[in-house]
Design a protein around this motif. Structure first.
Motif, PDB file in Angstrom:
ATOM      1  N   ALA A 150      24.069  29.416  29.457  1.00 53.70           N
ATOM      2  CA  ALA A 150      24.505  28.800  30.852  1.00 53.70           C
ATOM      3  C   ALA A 150      24.037  29.802  32.058  1.00 53.70           C
ATOM      4  CB  ALA A 150      25.651  28.345  30.808  1.00 53.70           C
ATOM      5  N   ALA A 151      24.426  31.133  31.835  1.00 51.26           N
ATOM      6  CA  ALA A 151      24.534  31.933  32.747  1.00 51.26           C
ATOM      7  C   ALA A 151      22.763  32.217  33.317  1.00 51.26           C
ATOM      8  CB  ALA A 151      24.858  33.297  32.389  1.00 51.26           C
ATOM      9  N   PHE A 152      21.885  32.590  31.974  1.00 48.49           N
ATOM     10  CA  PHE A 152      20.698  32.700  32.114  1.00 48.49           C
ATOM     11  C   PHE A 152      20.023  31.732  32.895  1.00 48.49           C
ATOM     12  CE2 PHE A 152      16.300  32.942  30.539  1.00 48.49           C
ATOM     13  CZ  PHE A 152      16.037  34.371  31.014  1.00 48.49           C
ATOM     14  N   GLN A 153      20.279  30.374  32.472  1.00 50.56           N
ATOM     15  CA  GLN A 153      19.689  29.283  33.204  1.00 50.56           C
ATOM     16  C   GLN A 153      19.824  29.264  34.688  1.00 50.56           C
ATOM     17  OE1 GLN A 153      17.295  28.089  30.676  1.00 50.56           O
ATOM     18  NE2 GLN A 153      17.666  26.298  31.772  1.00 50.56           N
ATOM     19  N   ARG A 154      21.277  29.645  35.140  1.00 53.39           N
ATOM     20  CA  ARG A 154      21.514  29.448  36.467  1.00 53.39           C
ATOM     21  C   ARG A 154      20.882  30.668  37.098  1.00 53.39           C
ATOM     22  NH1 ARG A 154      25.714  27.000  38.994  1.00 53.39           N
ATOM     23  NH2 ARG A 154      25.195  25.428  37.542  1.00 53.39           N
ATOM     24  N   LEU A 155      20.843  31.906  36.633  1.00 50.86           N
ATOM     25  CA  LEU A 155      20.264  33.069  37.026  1.00 50.86           C
ATOM     26  C   LEU A 155      18.461  32.660  37.414  1.00 50.86           C
ATOM     27  CD1 LEU A 155      20.639  36.062  37.585  1.00 50.86           C
ATOM     28  CD2 LEU A 155      19.625  36.728  35.636  1.00 50.86           C
ATOM     29  N   LEU A 156      17.872  31.874  36.664  1.00 51.37           N
ATOM     30  CA  LEU A 156      16.766  31.414  37.043  1.00 51.37           C
ATOM     31  C   LEU A 156      16.503  30.358  38.131  1.00 51.37           C
ATOM     32  CD1 LEU A 156      15.007  31.102  33.448  1.00 51.37           C
ATOM     33  CD2 LEU A 156      14.819  32.865  35.046  1.00 51.37           C
ATOM     34  N   ASP A 157      17.530  29.613  38.102  1.00 51.06           N
ATOM     35  CA  ASP A 157      17.717  28.565  39.027  1.00 51.06           C
ATOM     36  C   ASP A 157      19.118  28.749  39.903  1.00 51.06           C
ATOM     37  OD1 ASP A 157      17.372  26.355  40.699  1.00 51.06           O
ATOM     38  OD2 ASP A 157      18.037  24.904  39.057  1.00 51.06           O
ATOM     39  N   PRO A 158      19.148  29.842  40.917  1.00 49.43           N
ATOM     40  CA  PRO A 158      20.633  30.106  41.637  1.00 49.43           C
ATOM     41  C   PRO A 158      20.719  28.789  42.540  1.00 49.43           C
ATOM     42  CG  PRO A 158      19.034  31.674  41.984  1.00 49.43           C
ATOM     43  CD  PRO A 158      18.227  30.608  41.099  1.00 49.43           C
TER      44      PRO A 158
ATOM     45  N   LEU B 132      39.192  37.684  34.881  1.00 48.87           N
ATOM     46  CA  LEU B 132      39.408  38.327  36.001  1.00 48.87           C
ATOM     47  C   LEU B 132      38.109  38.709  36.688  1.00 48.87           C
ATOM     48  CD1 LEU B 132      42.164  41.183  35.346  1.00 48.87           C
ATOM     49  CD2 LEU B 132      42.167  38.986  36.635  1.00 48.87           C
ATOM     50  N   ALA B 133      37.158  38.778  35.911  1.00 49.39           N
ATOM     51  CA  ALA B 133      35.561  39.085  36.013  1.00 49.39           C
ATOM     52  C   ALA B 133      35.091  37.827  36.986  1.00 49.39           C
ATOM     53  CB  ALA B 133      34.556  39.313  34.935  1.00 49.39           C
ATOM     54  N   VAL B 134      35.538  36.631  36.672  1.00 43.23           N
ATOM     55  CA  VAL B 134      35.273  35.684  37.349  1.00 43.23           C
ATOM     56  C   VAL B 134      35.546  35.952  38.847  1.00 43.23           C
ATOM     57  CG1 VAL B 134      35.570  32.835  37.880  1.00 43.23           C
ATOM     58  CG2 VAL B 134      35.556  33.837  35.553  1.00 43.23           C
ATOM     59  N   LEU B 135      36.469  36.621  39.192  1.00 43.25           N
ATOM     60  CA  LEU B 135      36.961  36.829  40.656  1.00 43.25           C
ATOM     61  C   LEU B 135      35.503  37.530  41.318  1.00 43.25           C
ATOM     62  CD1 LEU B 135      40.559  38.008  40.482  1.00 43.25           C
ATOM     63  CD2 LEU B 135      39.509  35.853  41.333  1.00 43.25           C
ATOM     64  N   LEU B 136      34.930  38.538  40.648  1.00 42.27           N
ATOM     65  CA  LEU B 136      33.864  39.125  41.249  1.00 42.27           C
ATOM     66  C   LEU B 136      32.789  38.190  41.736  1.00 42.27           C
ATOM     67  CD1 LEU B 136      33.821  42.456  38.818  1.00 42.27           C
ATOM     68  CD2 LEU B 136      34.899  42.264  41.005  1.00 42.27           C
ATOM     69  N   GLY B 137      32.594  37.300  40.627  1.00 45.01           N
ATOM     70  CA  GLY B 137      31.450  36.299  40.731  1.00 45.01           C
ATOM     71  C   GLY B 137      31.956  35.562  42.330  1.00 45.01           C
ATOM     72  N   ALA B 138      33.405  35.117  42.345  1.00 45.76           N
ATOM     73  CA  ALA B 138      33.330  34.444  43.429  1.00 45.76           C
ATOM     74  C   ALA B 138      33.250  35.045  44.706  1.00 45.76           C
ATOM     75  CB  ALA B 138      34.984  33.864  43.366  1.00 45.76           C
ATOM     76  N   ALA B 139      33.727  36.400  44.771  1.00 48.28           N
ATOM     77  CA  ALA B 139      33.708  37.177  45.803  1.00 48.28           C
ATOM     78  C   ALA B 139      32.211  37.794  46.365  1.00 48.28           C
ATOM     79  CB  ALA B 139      34.359  38.731  45.544  1.00 48.28           C
ATOM     80  N   GLY B 140      31.455  37.488  45.348  1.00 49.64           N
ATOM     81  CA  GLY B 140      29.978  37.599  45.669  1.00 49.64           C
ATOM     82  C   GLY B 140      29.426  36.644  46.086  1.00 49.64           C
ATOM     83  N   SER B 141      29.662  35.397  45.583  1.00 54.65           N
ATOM     84  CA  SER B 141      29.272  34.253  46.221  1.00 54.65           C
ATOM     85  C   SER B 141      29.828  33.817  47.496  1.00 54.65           C
ATOM     86  CB  SER B 141      29.747  32.950  45.310  1.00 54.65           C
ATOM     87  OG  SER B 141      29.133  32.987  44.022  1.00 54.65           O
ATOM     88  N   ALA B 142      31.011  34.290  47.966  1.00 55.42           N
ATOM     89  CA  ALA B 142      31.601  34.312  49.200  1.00 55.42           C
ATOM     90  C   ALA B 142      30.676  35.196  50.123  1.00 55.42           C
ATOM     91  CB  ALA B 142      33.058  34.755  49.080  1.00 55.42           C
ATOM     92  N   LEU B 143      30.186  36.261  49.827  1.00 59.43           N
ATOM     93  CA  LEU B 143      29.303  37.155  50.861  1.00 59.43           C
ATOM     94  C   LEU B 143      27.849  36.423  50.747  1.00 59.43           C
ATOM     95  CD1 LEU B 143      30.557  40.531  49.486  1.00 59.43           C
ATOM     96  CD2 LEU B 143      31.412  39.340  51.622  1.00 59.43           C
ATOM     97  N   GLY B 144      27.723  35.283  50.062  1.00 54.01           N
ATOM     98  CA  GLY B 144      26.127  34.812  50.032  1.00 54.01           C
ATOM     99  C   GLY B 144      25.273  35.375  48.880  1.00 54.01           C
ATOM    100  N   LEU B 145      25.837  35.827  47.966  1.00 55.98           N
ATOM    101  CA  LEU B 145      25.094  36.454  46.894  1.00 55.98           C
ATOM    102  C   LEU B 145      24.924  35.304  45.840  1.00 55.98           C
ATOM    103  CD1 LEU B 145      26.100  40.206  46.705  1.00 55.98           C
ATOM    104  CD2 LEU B 145      24.195  39.275  47.680  1.00 55.98           C
ATOM    105  N   ARG B 146      23.919  34.419  45.436  1.00 55.32           N
ATOM    106  CA  ARG B 146      23.866  33.597  44.618  1.00 55.32           C
ATOM    107  C   ARG B 146      23.756  34.004  43.454  1.00 55.32           C
ATOM    108  NH1 ARG B 146      20.170  28.375  46.976  1.00 55.32           N
ATOM    109  NH2 ARG B 146      21.362  27.759  48.942  1.00 55.32           N
ATOM    110  N   ALA B 147      23.070  35.180  43.247  1.00 55.18           N
ATOM    111  CA  ALA B 147      22.999  35.766  41.877  1.00 55.18           C
ATOM    112  C   ALA B 147      24.443  36.245  41.068  1.00 55.18           C
ATOM    113  CB  ALA B 147      21.928  36.635  41.830  1.00 55.18           C
ATOM    114  N   ALA B 148      25.091  36.393  42.330  1.00 49.51           N
ATOM    115  CA  ALA B 148      26.555  37.085  41.583  1.00 49.51           C
ATOM    116  C   ALA B 148      27.328  36.205  40.437  1.00 49.51           C
ATOM    117  CB  ALA B 148      27.434  37.270  42.691  1.00 49.51           C
ATOM    118  N   ASP B 149      27.173  34.947  40.793  1.00 49.30           N
ATOM    119  CA  ASP B 149      28.038  33.995  39.816  1.00 49.30           C
ATOM    120  C   ASP B 149      27.442  34.197  38.265  1.00 49.30           C
ATOM    121  OD1 ASP B 149      30.305  31.815  39.055  1.00 49.30           O
ATOM    122  OD2 ASP B 149      28.525  30.764  38.653  1.00 49.30           O
TER     123      ASP B 149
END
Length: 348
Positions: free
Chosen positions: A143-151, A205-222
């Motif tokens: 799932a993560a790899f698919q989303r990385l290819l299609d943010p 807890l790592a999900v929090l990092l993804g949420a923070a990156g997404s909040a900063l506009g980094l689509r690849a963070a999640d």
């Protein structure tokens, strides 16, 4: 020589001096009479299985609610990092099923076909758990790899962060509960399941990092965090697989062997300790040992020493439910090895 006396005492601290243990045990016999019969031992086995069952159903309820709450947020947000965490939490909850079946089977009495009983079902349940962890890791990685290819953008970030905290709290509570009960009853499968839940908590807890990156506009963070979660799952898979492999291969803690040897060497009439073997059958420990006694001892005397040796083992080794003690006569000058007739049956 003996394998029919059973014990129900609490075991003392591992490093308690021998004379302290001896005095404490004498006082315990005087002040709190206890049973050595098979019915008492069966009651203890049933109680340990009942504790394991309670731990499983409580874990199933807590993790089920946690996964359900996270799943709602996954649908609304589209976070693959949270998806990986949710899948893993759901898989962790469902591992209660094979363990529950194993505990129920473990209560069944031994038969002429299964002469040691059904305790090994726990080891098979541990194997199922390892496979479940591996499958959840593979799905999360895909799932993560698919989303990385299609943010894609992650929506409802505050809800994602809250779901991550809920996942951590639920997993940590379950981990502590499973590990505590698993160690108390000697169930490697339940301990492995607890370690699995603990790692799930940190991946939440790592999900929090993804949420923070997404909040900063980094689509690849999640999706990157999703892959990191997969790596964490792989680590707990390694630990759980090692624990289950050791149990299936009859591995025991060498410290238990040391304790058994010390206890046997202090038994009056035991001149030496020969071959000693310990093995787990589910969450119950069995021992087989040969002790050297006076060659001039009568059969009754040798049996009495063997009974005392088993008694000492039951006091000294936590989790031990039965021991088979064989008495060998001390060698006399010029006497042939009493086991010489068996030598040609020994494996090459």
């Amino acid at each position: 020589m003996t394998d029919r006396h059973h014990h129900g005492h609490h075991h003392g601290p591992e490093h308690e001096p021998a004379h302290g243990r001896s005095l404490r045990h004498r006082l315990a016999h005087l002040l709190a009479p206890h049973s050595h019969d098979s019915a008492d031992r069966l009651d203890r086995a049933l109680e340990s299985s009942a504790r394991g069952m309670r731990a499983l159903w409580v874990s199933l309820a807590v993790l089920g609610v946690t996964a359900l709450a996270q799943a709602v947020v996954v649908v609304a947000s589209g976070s693959v990092a949270l998806l990986g965490d949710t899948v893993h939490n759901a898989a962790d909850a469902l591992t209660a099923v094979p363990l529950g079946i194993a505990f129920v089977l473990g209560r069944r009495a031994a038969t002429r076909r299964f002469t040691y009983g059904y305790g090994r079902a726990e080891d098979l349940a541990g194997l199922v758990i390892v496979v479940t962890i591996a499958a959840s890791a593979a799905f999360s990685a895909w799932a993560a790899f698919q989303r990385l290819l299609d943010p894609r953008p992650v929506e409802h970030l505050p809800a994602v962060a809250l779901a991550a905290l809920v996942g951590f709290a639920g997993n940590e509570w379950v981990a502590r509960h499973r590990i505590r009960v698993g160690r108390a009853i000697g169930s490697a499968a339940l301990v492995a399941d607890g370690l699995h839940a603990r790692t799930d908590g940190f991946t939440s807890l790592a999900v929090l990092l993804g949420a923070a990156g997404s909040a900063l506009g980094l689509r690849a963070a999640d999706p990157i965090v999703g892959l990191a979660i997969t790596a964490a799952i792989a680590l707990v898979l390694r630990d759980a697989a090692r624990e289950v492999f050791r149990r299936m291969m009859d591995a025991v803690d060498p410290a238990l062997v040391d304790r058994a040897e010390r206890a046997l060497s202090e038994v009056p009439g035991v001149r030496a300790v020969g071959e000693l073997r310990l093995r787990w059958i589910g969450h119950r420990l069995r021992a087989e040992v040969a002790v050297v006694v006076d060659g001039e001892a009568t059969v009754r005397q040798a049996h009495a020493i063997a009974v005392e040796a088993e008694h000492a083992l039951l006091h000294a080794v936590p989790g031990l439910t039965a021991a088979l003690v064989h008495a060998d006569p001390a060698p006399a000058p010029g006497e042939a090895d009493p086991h010489l007739r068996l030598a040609h049956h020994a494996p090459a």
